[in-house]
Each structure stands twice: as structure tokens, then as C-alpha cells.
Design an enzyme around this catalytic site. Structure first.
Site, PDB file in Angstrom:
ATOM      1  N   ASP A  13       0.813  -1.225   0.000  1.00 59.14           N
ATOM      2  CA  ASP A  13       0.000   0.000   0.000  1.00 59.14           C
ATOM      3  C   ASP A  13       0.842   1.269   0.000  1.00 59.14           C
ATOM      4  O   ASP A  13       0.436   2.294   0.544  1.00 59.14           O
ATOM      5  CB  ASP A  13      -0.971   0.023   1.200  1.00 59.14           C
ATOM      6  CG  ASP A  13      -1.899  -1.173   1.187  1.00 59.14           C
ATOM      7  OD1 ASP A  13      -2.275  -1.612   0.088  1.00 59.14           O
ATOM      8  OD2 ASP A  13      -2.234  -1.666   2.280  1.00 59.14           O
ATOM      9  N   LYS A  16       1.944   2.056  -5.074  1.00 54.39           N
ATOM     10  CA  LYS A  16       2.510   1.467  -6.301  1.00 54.39           C
ATOM     11  C   LYS A  16       1.616   1.738  -7.507  1.00 54.39           C
ATOM     12  O   LYS A  16       2.086   2.059  -8.585  1.00 54.39           O
ATOM     13  CB  LYS A  16       2.679  -0.059  -6.134  1.00 54.39           C
ATOM     14  CG  LYS A  16       3.658  -0.440  -5.036  1.00 54.39           C
ATOM     15  CD  LYS A  16       3.729  -1.944  -4.842  1.00 54.39           C
ATOM     16  CE  LYS A  16       2.453  -2.537  -4.280  1.00 54.39           C
ATOM     17  NZ  LYS A  16       2.125  -2.158  -2.912  1.00 54.39           N
ATOM     18  N   LYS A  18      -0.516   4.150  -8.164  1.00 50.96           N
ATOM     19  CA  LYS A  18      -0.427   5.524  -8.678  1.00 50.96           C
ATOM     20  C   LYS A  18       0.858   5.696  -9.491  1.00 50.96           C
ATOM     21  O   LYS A  18       0.849   6.264 -10.580  1.00 50.96           O
ATOM     22  CB  LYS A  18      -0.444   6.544  -7.526  1.00 50.96           C
ATOM     23  CG  LYS A  18      -0.020   7.909  -8.038  1.00 50.96           C
ATOM     24  CD  LYS A  18      -0.008   9.063  -7.094  1.00 50.96           C
ATOM     25  CE  LYS A  18       0.751  10.211  -7.796  1.00 50.96           C
ATOM     26  NZ  LYS A  18       0.627  11.492  -7.176  1.00 50.96           N
ATOM     27  N   GLY A  40      -4.461  -4.327  -3.808  1.00 49.53           N
ATOM     28  CA  GLY A  40      -5.474  -3.307  -4.061  1.00 49.53           C
ATOM     29  C   GLY A  40      -4.757  -2.026  -4.429  1.00 49.53           C
ATOM     30  O   GLY A  40      -4.045  -1.467  -3.608  1.00 49.53           O
ATOM     31  N   HIS A  41      -4.873  -1.620  -5.686  1.00 50.57           N
ATOM     32  CA  HIS A  41      -4.135  -0.455  -6.163  1.00 50.57           C
ATOM     33  C   HIS A  41      -5.132   0.614  -6.603  1.00 50.57           C
ATOM     34  O   HIS A  41      -5.956   0.364  -7.471  1.00 50.57           O
ATOM     35  CB  HIS A  41      -3.220  -0.859  -7.325  1.00 50.57           C
ATOM     36  CG  HIS A  41      -2.234  -1.932  -6.956  1.00 50.57           C
ATOM     37  ND1 HIS A  41      -1.505  -2.635  -7.888  1.00 50.57           N
ATOM     38  CD2 HIS A  41      -1.848  -2.414  -5.752  1.00 50.57           C
ATOM     39  CE1 HIS A  41      -0.723  -3.505  -7.253  1.00 50.57           C
ATOM     40  NE2 HIS A  41      -0.920  -3.397  -5.968  1.00 50.57           N
ATOM     41  N   GLN A 224       2.022  -6.117  -3.164  1.00 49.46           N
ATOM     42  CA  GLN A 224       2.495  -6.249  -1.779  1.00 49.46           C
ATOM     43  C   GLN A 224       3.805  -5.445  -1.609  1.00 49.46           C
ATOM     44  O   GLN A 224       3.977  -4.449  -2.289  1.00 49.46           O
ATOM     45  CB  GLN A 224       2.687  -7.726  -1.389  1.00 49.46           C
ATOM     46  CG  GLN A 224       1.364  -8.487  -1.247  1.00 49.46           C
ATOM     47  CD  GLN A 224       0.788  -8.968  -2.557  1.00 49.46           C
ATOM     48  OE1 GLN A 224       1.456  -9.614  -3.337  1.00 49.46           O
ATOM     49  NE2 GLN A 224      -0.472  -8.657  -2.814  1.00 49.46           N
TER      50      GLN A 224
HETATM   51  P1  GDP Z   1      -0.653   0.284  -3.566  1.00 48.30           P
HETATM   52  O1  GDP Z   1      -1.282  -0.975  -3.055  1.00 48.30           O
HETATM   53  O2  GDP Z   1       0.799   0.334  -3.288  1.00 48.30           O
HETATM   54  O3  GDP Z   1      -0.972   0.554  -5.002  1.00 48.30           O
HETATM   55  O4  GDP Z   1      -1.299   1.461  -2.715  1.00 48.30           O
HETATM   56  P2  GDP Z   1      -2.858   1.650  -2.383  1.00 48.30           P
HETATM   57  O5  GDP Z   1      -3.517   2.154  -3.607  1.00 48.30           O
HETATM   58  O6  GDP Z   1      -3.414   0.449  -1.728  1.00 48.30           O
HETATM   59  O7  GDP Z   1      -2.776   2.754  -1.247  1.00 48.30           O
HETATM   60  C1  GDP Z   1      -2.233   4.018  -1.482  1.00 48.30           C
HETATM   61  C2  GDP Z   1      -3.322   5.067  -1.259  1.00 48.30           C
HETATM   62  O8  GDP Z   1      -2.722   6.341  -1.144  1.00 48.30           O
HETATM   63  C3  GDP Z   1      -4.297   5.175  -2.421  1.00 48.30           C
HETATM   64  O9  GDP Z   1      -5.559   5.513  -1.924  1.00 48.30           O
HETATM   65  C4  GDP Z   1      -3.729   6.315  -3.264  1.00 48.30           C
HETATM   66  O10 GDP Z   1      -4.730   7.012  -3.989  1.00 48.30           O
HETATM   67  C5  GDP Z   1      -3.162   7.190  -2.198  1.00 48.30           C
HETATM   68  N1  GDP Z   1      -1.960   7.949  -2.594  1.00 48.30           N
HETATM   69  C6  GDP Z   1      -0.962   7.599  -3.448  1.00 48.30           C
HETATM   70  N2  GDP Z   1      -0.010   8.542  -3.468  1.00 48.30           N
HETATM   71  C7  GDP Z   1      -0.396   9.514  -2.598  1.00 48.30           C
HETATM   72  C8  GDP Z   1       0.187  10.747  -2.152  1.00 48.30           C
HETATM   73  O11 GDP Z   1       1.273  11.131  -2.545  1.00 48.30           O
HETATM   74  N3  GDP Z   1      -0.523  11.480  -1.239  1.00 48.30           N
HETATM   75  C9  GDP Z   1      -1.721  11.073  -0.751  1.00 48.30           C
HETATM   76  N4  GDP Z   1      -2.327  11.841   0.137  1.00 48.30           N
HETATM   77  N5  GDP Z   1      -2.297   9.908  -1.142  1.00 48.30           N
HETATM   78  C10 GDP Z   1      -1.640   9.145  -2.041  1.00 48.30           C
HETATM   79  P1  IMO Z   2      -0.887  -4.180  -2.239  1.00 46.90           P
HETATM   80  O1  IMO Z   2      -0.448  -4.706  -3.570  1.00 46.90           O
HETATM   81  C1  IMO Z   2      -0.901  -4.618   2.092  1.00 46.90           C
HETATM   82  C2  IMO Z   2      -0.985  -8.688   3.683  1.00 46.90           C
HETATM   83  C3  IMO Z   2      -2.239  -9.121   4.415  1.00 46.90           C
HETATM   84  C4  IMO Z   2      -1.642 -10.081   5.420  1.00 46.90           C
HETATM   85  C5  IMO Z   2      -0.531 -10.761   4.624  1.00 46.90           C
HETATM   86  C6  IMO Z   2      -0.913 -12.109   4.029  1.00 46.90           C
HETATM   87  O2  IMO Z   2      -2.171  -3.459  -2.263  1.00 46.90           O
HETATM   88  O3  IMO Z   2       0.223  -3.407  -1.591  1.00 46.90           O
HETATM   89  P2  IMO Z   2      -2.400 -12.822   1.940  1.00 46.90           P
HETATM   90  O4  IMO Z   2      -3.851 -12.610   1.658  1.00 46.90           O
HETATM   91  O5  IMO Z   2      -1.489 -12.264   0.898  1.00 46.90           O
HETATM   92  O6  IMO Z   2      -2.068 -14.236   2.265  1.00 46.90           O
HETATM   93  O7  IMO Z   2      -2.134 -11.996   3.305  1.00 46.90           O
HETATM   94  O8  IMO Z   2      -0.192  -9.858   3.583  1.00 46.90           O
HETATM   95  N1  IMO Z   2      -1.206  -8.169   2.316  1.00 46.90           N
HETATM   96  C7  IMO Z   2      -1.129  -6.880   1.986  1.00 46.90           C
HETATM   97  N2  IMO Z   2      -0.935  -5.781   2.749  1.00 46.90           N
HETATM   98  N3  IMO Z   2      -1.007  -4.499   0.759  1.00 46.90           N
HETATM   99  C8  IMO Z   2      -1.185  -5.575  -0.025  1.00 46.90           C
HETATM  100  O9  IMO Z   2      -1.167  -5.504  -1.379  1.00 46.90           O
HETATM  101  C9  IMO Z   2      -1.291  -6.843   0.585  1.00 46.90           C
HETATM  102  N4  IMO Z   2      -1.478  -8.098   0.127  1.00 46.90           N
HETATM  103  C10 IMO Z   2      -1.411  -8.902   1.198  1.00 46.90           C
HETATM  104  O10 IMO Z   2      -2.885  -8.036   5.021  1.00 46.90           O
HETATM  105  O11 IMO Z   2      -1.035  -9.360   6.463  1.00 46.90           O
HETATM  106 MG    MG Z   3      -2.843  -1.597  -1.838  1.00 49.11          MG
END
Ligand code: GDP
Ligand code: IMO
Ligand code: MG
Length: 434
Positions: A13, A16, A18, A40-41, A224
Site C-alpha cells: 500500500d 505502487k 499511482k 489493491g491499487h 504487496q
Molecule cells: P498500492 O497498493 O501500493 O498501489 O497502494 P494503495 O492504492 O493500496 O494505497 C495508497 C493510497 O494512497 C491510495 O488511496 C492512493 O490514492 C493514495 N496515494 C498515493 N499517493 C499519494 C500521495 O502522494 N498522497 C496522498 N495523500 N495519497 C496518495
Molecule cells: P498491495 O499490492 C498490504 C498482507 C495481508 C496479510 C498478509 C498475508 O495493495 O500493496 P495474503 O492474503 O497475501 O495471504 O495476506 O499480507 N497483504 C497486503 N498488505 N497491501 C497488499 O497488497 C497486501 N497483500 C497482502 O494483510 O497481512
Molecule cells: Mg494496496
């Protein structure tokens, strides 16, 4: 001109999606190489928000090719649901744009059930998985009893695969007190879905090899993060795949030379979803504030993310284990308005200073972070698009992080919006514009 692999440098999270979406303008193809729909991206483009789990984050740009490599575990129902959801948002994805490796193992409903049954049975020692069946599907891949995408094309092979699959799973389910798998129902479900997913099946390794010969630019999208890596993460509180850049090659069918530049994505602070060690975790008002300002709720499960200070010792470690060349630092804006900002620089364990987090779980549990404190800034960095627009204290913070992690910051993100991104070094070209 090199290909680029984007990987998470913390516990996932990091933003990535973005960054991959932003970088994909410079690429011809985007490739997922591990994980599954546990990812979840979130992408924010103008007034549209897209949430992707399985599809590479390049799909929202027309004209780019998307690949799901053999290193991914694929839930075909989740795939179709995601394609339909994006279709409703005006993004149409067909077999001319999306290619899924024929040797990709499938996640089946019994995998999801097993994942959830095990978590329930584990009680307080649960991992906090996403409950998507990721772990059980990777177990079956390694155990040579997976049903792979190509198997859906041939009824005889599918029968044999099902026999093997059921022999293992029914024994396991019996031990857990669950009913045996309804073979006929599972087979019927697979036969029903086969004609909908098989058009996307392709020899991905061959397509990528051809693209490479044509000089196309490939962007590998990790899911991840390095601290969730099955080998180098905080085991057993990890996911079941290798999340490092090295996996980009074997998870897509390209040689190790295919990845030129490794871009690690790191938040300007730290978050984690699920259980496991997190030395710089905050349990106070500042932790709450980071969660609120950063909207730290999981995209997949809606769970509240745990929040804490940036842990430079851990990121330094992942830079080494993942071979990261440059960092994209995200969510700097979330730190706006803090009087002071702390950075974890190492740990104290039983009175001894450690510069990296030891592997032994008992030592990890005792690790107390050692902090360095920097002044915060009152100005807003939100939406900044130029390095020169950042307040001096924010620049100082970024520069200190660079020193501590021993790696340059190549990109800086200041809001969820695609264009609120500062380019310092173009990962595809390698030129510093600071
Ligand atoms: P990922 O799993 O690495 O793709 O990240 P996620 O999408 O799960 O979580 C990142 C969250 O932060 C998302 O809701 C993005 O829209 C948000 N985000 C990304 N870059 C920035 C930033 O520079 N500032 C803020 N405030 N939010 C951001
Ligand atoms: P993105 O790509 C954050 C975490 C789960 C749990 C552990 C194992 O959005 O960054 P799993 O279902 O993979 O067996 O769960 O890994 N986890 C993540 N945490 N971002 C993710 O993906 C994750 N995918 C799995 O919360 O701790
Ligand atoms: Mg994510």
C-alpha cells in the site's frame, strides 16, 4: 533504455498503483508477476477513481499492453468481475490488450475457504490474510497439484487435475471438519468460466520476448511489498510469494537481464495491514492523524491500516534485498502540519543497538526503535509538482531519508492525483532533473 520494475519497499500500500499508472505513459507494456487479487491499487485520474486488484495498473491508459505473468495466482471469477467493473467505468479490456500466461495457477473457491478456515482456527495467532486464497493456491503450485489456466482448455486434463486436487483438499478439509468438495459443481463452474477466460490465455514469455526484440519498454508492477516477501519479510506474517524485483523475471518468463532499473515505492511514513511486527508503530494521536489524513483503510478488505513513523533501517534493508536503485517517496503531504517528525534509524534489543531488524521472531518482538527527530513544516506540500515548491523543512526531511537509506529519491508524490508527482530521475532514462 532499460525496463523498470516497481516494487513496494515496505508492507504494501505504498502507492505502487499511482506510480505505475504515472510511469506507464513511458512504457509499452505493463506486467504483473506475483501475488493475486490480495493486491489493491488505487488510481485517481481527474474525477475518476479506479481500484485494481489483478489487472496491471497500465490498463486505464488506452494503447498499452497488459500482461499477467505465471508468477501470479489467478482467481478467474475475480478477474471477470474486475474487467466488468472497469468496463462500467468506460475502460474496456479485451484479449487484444490483456494477455494471461497459460501456466498461471488458478485460485479456486476451495482455496478461499481453506484460507478463511485456517485464519478462524488460528484465533489470536492469525496472520490477518486478505482471505482470498492466496497462500493455499501457492501451496498447490509448489505441491504440483495446481489447476493452471491452460488446463481449462482440455476436459481430459481437467479431470485428471481435479482428481489430484480433490485427493489433497478433501483430506485437509476432513481434518478441519469441513465437508468434501462438490466435484461436479466445481467442474461445472470451471467449464462455465473457461470460454470467458481462455481468450486471454497466451504464451506470455513469447510475447514479451518478441516485444523485447522490438525494443519495447516494459514496466513490471509488483504487488504487496518487500517486508511481506515470503523469504525476507517478517515471516510468518507475510504473503506467500516473492515480492522482490528478481521475481519479475521468473514470474513473467524473461531472463534476469530483463529488469534494468528497480524503483522501490515507499511512503513518507509506514503502514501495515494484518498482524506481525511493526517496530515504529504509533498508538497515539499522531498515529490516528496519519491514518485519517492518509485515508489508511485497505482497498481490498476495508481494514484500518496500522500507522507509524518511517523506518529507515527497514527500508535500507529492503533496498539491499530487493536491489532497489531509486525510491518513489509517496504521501509526503500526509506529514504536513506536524511539529516534528521522527525517523526510525535502528533498534535497541536487550540494551544492544542493531542497525537492521534481526530475523528471529523473539528478537523482532523485543525491538525498540531508535529515533532521530527532525523539524516538521506548517506549509502545505499537497499537490506540489515541482521540487522548488516544497518547503525547506520538507526538502531536509527527504534529503535525510536519502542519506539514511543510502538510496536516491527518484520520484515524489504529493497527492493521490496522477499528475501531482515530482520527477527527479526518470527511471526509464536515468537523468536527474533536480
Ligand atoms: P498500492 O497498493 O501500493 O498501489 O497502494 P494503495 O492504492 O493500496 O494505497 C495508497 C493510497 O494512497 C491510495 O488511496 C492512493 O490514492 C493514495 N496515494 C498515493 N499517493 C499519494 C500521495 O502522494 N498522497 C496522498 N495523500 N495519497 C496518495
Ligand atoms: P498491495 O499490492 C498490504 C498482507 C495481508 C496479510 C498478509 C498475508 O495493495 O500493496 P495474503 O492474503 O497475501 O495471504 O495476506 O499480507 N497483504 C497486503 N498488505 N497491501 C497488499 O497488497 C497486501 N497483500 C497482502 O494483510 O497481512
Ligand atoms: Mg494496496
Amino acid at each position: 533504455m532499460s525496463n523498470v520494475a516497481v516494487i513496494g519497499a515496505q508492507w504494501g500500500d505504498e502507492g505502487k498503483g499511482k506510480i505505475v499508472d504515472w510511469l506507464s505513459e513511458r512504457a509499452d507494456a505493463v506486467v504483473r508477476f506475483q501475488g493475486g487479487h490480495n493486491a489493491g491499487h488505487t488510481l485517481v485520474i481527474g474525477n475518476q477513481t479506479y481500484k485494481l486488484s489483478l489487472l496491471p495498473s497500465g490498463v486505464v491508459r488506452g494503447g498499452k499492453l497488459s500482461f499477467i505473468g505465471n508468477g501470479v495466482v489467478l482467481d478467474p471469477w475475480a478477474l471477470l468481475a474486475e474487467i466488468a467493473k472497469l468496463g462500467a467505468q468506460g475502460v474496456h479490456i479485451g484479449p487484444d490488450k490483456l494477455f494471461i500466461a497459460e501456466n498461471t495457477p488458478l485460485i479456486l473457491p476451495p482455496h478461499r475457504e481453506l484460507d478463511q478456515m485456517r485464519e478462524e482456527a488460528a484465533g489470536a495467532s492469525r496472520i490477518g490474510t486478505t482471505g482470498r486464497g492466496i497462500g493455499p493456491a501457492y501451496e498447490d503450485k509448489a505441491g504440483r497439484r495446481a489447476i493452471r489456466l491452460a488446463d481449462l482448455a482440455d476436459p481430459e486434463t481437467l479431470e485428471a487435475r481435479l482428481d489430484r486436487f480433490l485427493a489433497h483438499h478433501d483430506a485437509l478439509r476432513k481434518g478441519l471438519g469441513a465437508a468434501p468438495i462438490d466435484r461436479a459443481a466445481l467442474k461445472a463452474a470451471l467449464e462455465e468460466i473457461a470460454p470467458q477466460v481462455l481468450p486471454f490465455a497466451a504464451p506470455v514469455w513469447l510475447r514479451l520476448s518478441e516485444l523485447r526484440k522490438q525494443g519495447a519498454k516494459v514496466l513490471f508492477e509488483g504487488a504487496q511489498g518487500a517486508l511481506l516477501d515470503v523469504d525476507f519479510g517478517t515471516y510468518p506474517y507475510v504473503t506467500s510469494s516473492n515480492t522482490m524485483a528478481g521475481q519479475a523475471a521468473s514470474g513473467s518468463g524473461m531472463g534476469p537481464g530483463a529488469v534494468g532499473y528497480v524503483l522501490g515505492i515507499a511512503k513518507a511514513y509506514t503502514t501495515r495491514v494484518g498482524a506481525g511486527p511493526f517496530p515504529t508503530e504509533l498508538f497515539d494521536a499522531i498515529g490516528e492523524r496519519l491514518g485519517e489524513r492518509g485515508h489508511e483503510f485497505g482497498t481490498v478488505t476495508g481494514r484500518k491500516r496500522r500507522c507509524g513513523w518511517f523506518d529507515a533501517a527497514l527500508v535500507r534493508q529492503t533496498i539491499a534485498t530487493a536491489g532497489i536503485h531509486g525510491i518513489a517517496l509517496t504521501k509526503l503531504d500526509v506529514l504536513d502540519g506536524l511539529d516534528e517528525i521522527r525517523i526510525g534509524v535502528g533498534y535497541e534489543i536487550d540494551g544492544v543497538r542493531h542497525d537492521h531488524l534481526p530475523t528471529a521472531a523473539a528478537l523482532q518482538a523485543k525491538a525498540k526503535p531508535i529515533y532521530e527527530t527532525l523539524p516538521g513544516w506548517s506549509e502545505s506540500t499537497q499537490g506540489a509538482r515541482r521540487w522548488a515548491d516544497l518547503p525547506a523543512a520538507a526538502i531536509k526531511y527527504v534529503k535525510r531519508l536519502e542519506e539514511l537509506i543510502d538510496c536516491p529519491v527518484a520520484l515524489l508524490s504529493t497527492s493521490p492525483e496522477r499528475e501531482d508527482t515530482i520527477l527527479v530521475t526518470d527511471p526509464f532514462a536515468g537523468s536527474d532533473s533536480r
